[in-house]
Design an enzyme around this catalytic site. Sequence first.
Site, PDB file in Angstrom:
ATOM      1  N   LYS A   2     -12.133  15.108   0.425  1.00  0.00           N
ATOM      2  CA  LYS A   2     -11.378  15.431   1.632  1.00  0.00           C
ATOM      3  C   LYS A   2     -10.984  16.906   1.677  1.00  0.00           C
ATOM      4  O   LYS A   2     -11.128  17.574   2.703  1.00  0.00           O
ATOM      5  CB  LYS A   2     -10.132  14.539   1.729  1.00  0.00           C
TER       6      LYS A   2
ATOM      7  N   LYS B 196       0.854  -1.184   0.000  1.00  0.00           N
ATOM      8  CA  LYS B 196       0.000   0.000   0.000  1.00  0.00           C
ATOM      9  C   LYS B 196       0.889   1.233   0.000  1.00  0.00           C
ATOM     10  O   LYS B 196       1.967   1.251   0.596  1.00  0.00           O
ATOM     11  CB  LYS B 196      -0.898   0.018   1.252  1.00  0.00           C
TER      12      LYS B 196
ATOM     13  N   GLU C 203      -7.789  -2.219   3.476  1.00  0.00           N
ATOM     14  CA  GLU C 203      -6.948  -1.039   3.705  1.00  0.00           C
ATOM     15  C   GLU C 203      -6.868  -0.717   5.196  1.00  0.00           C
ATOM     16  O   GLU C 203      -5.794  -0.415   5.727  1.00  0.00           O
ATOM     17  CB  GLU C 203      -7.512   0.153   2.931  1.00  0.00           C
TER      18      GLU C 203
ATOM     19  N   GLU D 145     -11.978  10.906  -4.109  1.00  0.00           N
ATOM     20  CA  GLU D 145     -11.796  10.844  -2.661  1.00  0.00           C
ATOM     21  C   GLU D 145     -11.015  12.049  -2.151  1.00  0.00           C
ATOM     22  O   GLU D 145     -11.399  12.664  -1.140  1.00  0.00           O
ATOM     23  CB  GLU D 145     -11.061   9.557  -2.269  1.00  0.00           C
TER      24      GLU D 145
END
Length: 428
Positions: A419, A189, A283, A415
């Site tokens: 934010k 990740k 995640e 996303e």
Amino acid sequence: MELTQAVKALQQALRKELPDTPGVRIMSVPLSLAGNQEPLCWLNSQACWPQFYWQHRDGHEEYAVLCALRTFTSLAEGQRFLSCFPEYPELRLWGLNAFDPQHGQLFLPRLTWQRQGSQARLVLNLYSETSLREAAAEAESWLSGLCPAAVIPELAARVCEQVHLPAEVQWLALVTEATQAISRGQFDKVVLARATDVQLTQPMSPAWLMHASRQHNSRCYHFYMAFDSRQAFLGSSPERLWHRAGRQLSTEALAGTVGRDADDSQADQQSQWLLKDKKNQHENWLVVEDICQRLQAVAGQIDVEPVQVIRLRKVQHLHRAITATLNYADDTACLMQLQPTAAVAGLPRKDALAFIYAHEPFNRGWYAGSAGYLSLATSEFCVALRSALVQYNNVRLYAGAGIVAQSNPAEEWLEIENKVAALRSLFS
């Protein structure tokens, strides 16, 4: 008592005989909360820097901190200073840790307006390497120069230019490159960030942006550090990095995101989807595993609570609380083990950071670092997310997204748009 009376009471206390020797003293007087006193307005009215404002996400603690008696370029340096004064376990340093935790800007304040629950106090620190008597005389004179609180003026500027780093096309390509690297086994990740530079027609008051963000973004830590009259770093973050009371540590995994619709029924559906989505669950669990593994080096028993959904103004996150008992009350160890977490960097940390440093077109600086305080007794830092660097008439906004094997580049762009909207919408 009222603020002006509290200042006079401190001045009176300073006239008492103090030794002509080095050392530390803490003086405090109670404050009345009547009259809707606004500490951020009071802080912004003072012509003295640095300034620091911090409000707990639960709303039960609030601090306005003014003027540095001593500054530190890392948390480790600050911790060494505090260890010289074990007789003052509540003596607090305030400030920021950069994304690179080796660097920071923390300070021992001269004066603190503090509210804990329904009780407020004005706290004065004395510190001198030569003479506390001389420090007291200097502090008495300095207190006379404090200004009354003034209303923070409304923003009159408008946006004249906006630039994303990276731009959308470059972002999509970067996410694709990251997912390909994950498929090759380079890392599991990586958290990629974007900076958005917003040019305004005239200077913005950083305190106004902090005030507006605090009003609109609930369940967040609100932090604000003004370095001087023109430059400040601030934000409203949902995420705790750590809280320590003695040897008891609390931290959390906040990873996995979906938008939040204004309609409550739609928001409920989004929340249920998030709880069931394998990509977001994966995640979040990666972050949990990483935190637990890192804490094993400094703590004994570690407990993980069941997953929950945290709802914010524009987005919703998966959240797991983590508690542990530290082997030693060591904030430097906590910082080095926990920052940067997998939620802001990736996994494995070393490989994810190498990708970030090689590909992101800007320096994160304070973004995704941490903001808060430390003392020998207790400490608390939030992750410096949903944040902005204000420099005169330029505002740099930051946002990031966790990239895993299943990530869709267009969805990740959406996303970070969601934010950054938490701050960007305040001065649209």
